[in-house]
Scaffold this motif. Structure first.
Motif, mmCIF file in Angstrom:
data_model
loop_
_atom_site.group_PDB
_atom_site.id
_atom_site.type_symbol
_atom_site.label_atom_id
_atom_site.label_comp_id
_atom_site.label_asym_id
_atom_site.label_seq_id
_atom_site.Cartn_x
_atom_site.Cartn_y
_atom_site.Cartn_z
ATOM 1 N N VAL A 158 -7.494 6.557 -4.954
ATOM 2 C CA VAL A 158 -7.182 6.925 -6.334
ATOM 3 C C VAL A 158 -7.808 8.283 -6.613
ATOM 4 C CG1 VAL A 158 -7.674 6.375 -8.766
ATOM 5 C CG2 VAL A 158 -7.008 4.545 -7.196
ATOM 6 N N HIS A 159 -7.038 9.175 -7.234
ATOM 7 C CA HIS A 159 -7.525 10.505 -7.628
ATOM 8 C C HIS A 159 -7.418 10.603 -9.139
ATOM 9 C CE1 HIS A 159 -6.586 15.089 -7.901
ATOM 10 N NE2 HIS A 159 -7.838 14.835 -8.217
ATOM 11 N N LEU A 175 -9.487 1.991 -14.557
ATOM 12 C CA LEU A 175 -8.975 0.617 -14.512
ATOM 13 C C LEU A 175 -7.453 0.620 -14.394
ATOM 14 C CD1 LEU A 175 -11.317 -1.047 -17.167
ATOM 15 C CD2 LEU A 175 -11.317 -1.487 -14.700
ATOM 16 N N GLU A 176 -6.793 1.512 -15.152
ATOM 17 C CA GLU A 176 -5.334 1.632 -15.067
ATOM 18 C C GLU A 176 -4.904 2.095 -13.673
ATOM 19 O OE1 GLU A 176 -3.603 4.133 -18.074
ATOM 20 O OE2 GLU A 176 -4.802 3.199 -19.654
ATOM 21 N N ALA A 177 -5.609 3.099 -13.140
ATOM 22 C CA ALA A 177 -5.253 3.663 -11.833
ATOM 23 C C ALA A 177 -5.484 2.660 -10.707
ATOM 24 C CB ALA A 177 -6.049 4.947 -11.585
ATOM 25 N N ILE A 178 -6.558 1.867 -10.822
ATOM 26 C CA ILE A 178 -6.834 0.830 -9.808
ATOM 27 C C ILE A 178 -5.716 -0.220 -9.839
ATOM 28 C CG2 ILE A 178 -8.389 -1.059 -9.160
ATOM 29 C CD1 ILE A 178 -10.688 0.740 -10.354
ATOM 30 N N ALA A 179 -5.334 -0.639 -11.052
ATOM 31 C CA ALA A 179 -4.263 -1.635 -11.184
ATOM 32 C C ALA A 179 -2.971 -1.109 -10.563
ATOM 33 C CB ALA A 179 -4.048 -1.986 -12.653
ATOM 34 N N ARG A 181 -2.700 1.169 -8.232
ATOM 35 C CA ARG A 181 -2.894 1.298 -6.776
ATOM 36 C C ARG A 181 -2.744 -0.053 -6.091
ATOM 37 N NH1 ARG A 181 -1.730 2.371 -2.629
ATOM 38 N NH2 ARG A 181 -2.991 3.093 -0.899
ATOM 39 N N LEU A 182 -3.247 -1.101 -6.724
ATOM 40 C CA LEU A 182 -3.157 -2.440 -6.132
ATOM 41 C C LEU A 182 -1.718 -2.947 -6.114
ATOM 42 C CD1 LEU A 182 -6.359 -4.146 -7.575
ATOM 43 C CD2 LEU A 182 -5.963 -3.410 -5.226
ATOM 44 N N GLN A 183 -0.887 -2.405 -7.004
ATOM 45 C CA GLN A 183 0.525 -2.794 -7.017
ATOM 46 C C GLN A 183 1.333 -2.027 -5.980
ATOM 47 O OE1 GLN A 183 1.552 -2.159 -11.112
ATOM 48 N NE2 GLN A 183 0.926 -4.219 -11.734
ATOM 49 N N SER A 191 -3.049 8.895 -1.346
ATOM 50 C CA SER A 191 -3.691 9.182 -2.625
ATOM 51 C C SER A 191 -2.714 9.001 -3.779
ATOM 52 C CB SER A 191 -4.218 10.625 -2.615
ATOM 53 O OG SER A 191 -4.913 10.901 -3.784
ATOM 54 N N ARG A 192 -3.185 8.396 -4.827
ATOM 55 C CA ARG A 192 -2.368 8.232 -6.032
ATOM 56 C C ARG A 192 -3.081 8.987 -7.142
ATOM 57 N NH1 ARG A 192 1.629 4.398 -8.006
ATOM 58 N NH2 ARG A 192 1.995 4.167 -5.796
#
Length: 196
Positions: A158-159, A175-179, A181-183, A191-192
């Motif tokens: 995540v970036h 938290l939004e970026a982790i969610a 990334r997990l999807q 990298s996202r």
């Protein structure tokens, strides 16, 4: 709260490793991020100091950067054996390939403040940074480190680009970026980017 609970469940105990330049806010953001997720928080530099009985500056002065990196990798190896942690890493942890093997067992989150924000924070923080100490212009040394490390930080899962957000806003964005990334399919080194 329910969303955070679902996110924690999807993480399955994987550690979150915050990477980024010195002054990026890894410790400042790491504590509230861990609190939100019900995770433990570890500051890798503080752990290094506790394990070695010396300050980071003293380790650099006595053992040089190579000696410090060896201690840092040993400490990361111990941390990686645990789970459900948010880990604030040192800025240069990305320079050793072996460290990526440990960190990619979890999720790697790159906090990437604007360069001028970074420089301002470093000037305001008490206590010198070993890699910015010495002769010459600290801004020029920071720019050289950024140029060398940006391609390494880009291996993060995540970036998050940061300008003037508060720590609370950064935690929400993470938290939004982790969610997201997990999807995404797979959890490799792709990298996202999340810009807020």
């Amino acid at each position: 709260m329910q969303q955070v609970s679902a996110l924690r469940s999807r993480l399955g105990g994987r550690n979150l490793y915050l990477v980024g330049m010195m002054g990026a806010g890894k410790s400042t953001v790491g504590r509230p991020l861990a609190e939100q997720l019900g995770y433990g928080f570890v500051d890798a530099d503080s752990t290094i100091e506790a394990c070695s009985g010396r300050s980071i500056s003293a380790i650099f002065a006595e053992d040089g950067e190579r000696g410090f990196r060896a201690i840092e990798t040993a400490v990361l190896n111990q941390i990686a054996c645990r789970h459900s942690l948010v880990v604030a890493t040192g800025g240069g942890i990305v320079t050793e390939a072996v460290n990526w093997g440990h960190m990619h067992q979890g999720l790697v989150l790159w906090l990437d403040p604007d360069r001028n924000v970074l420089l301002q924070r470093l000037r305001e923080q008490p206590g010198g940074r070993p890699l910015l100490a010495g002769e010459g212009d600290p801004a020029a040394r920071l720019d050289a480190l950024l140029e060398a490390r940006r391609p390494l930080y880009a291996q993060a899962d995540v970036h998050l680009a940061i300008t003037q957000e508060t720590p609370e806003q950064v935690v929400s964005a993470l938290l939004e970026a982790i969610a997201a990334r997990l999807q995404a399919p797979g959890l490799g080194g792709s990298s996202r980017t999340a810009n807020h």
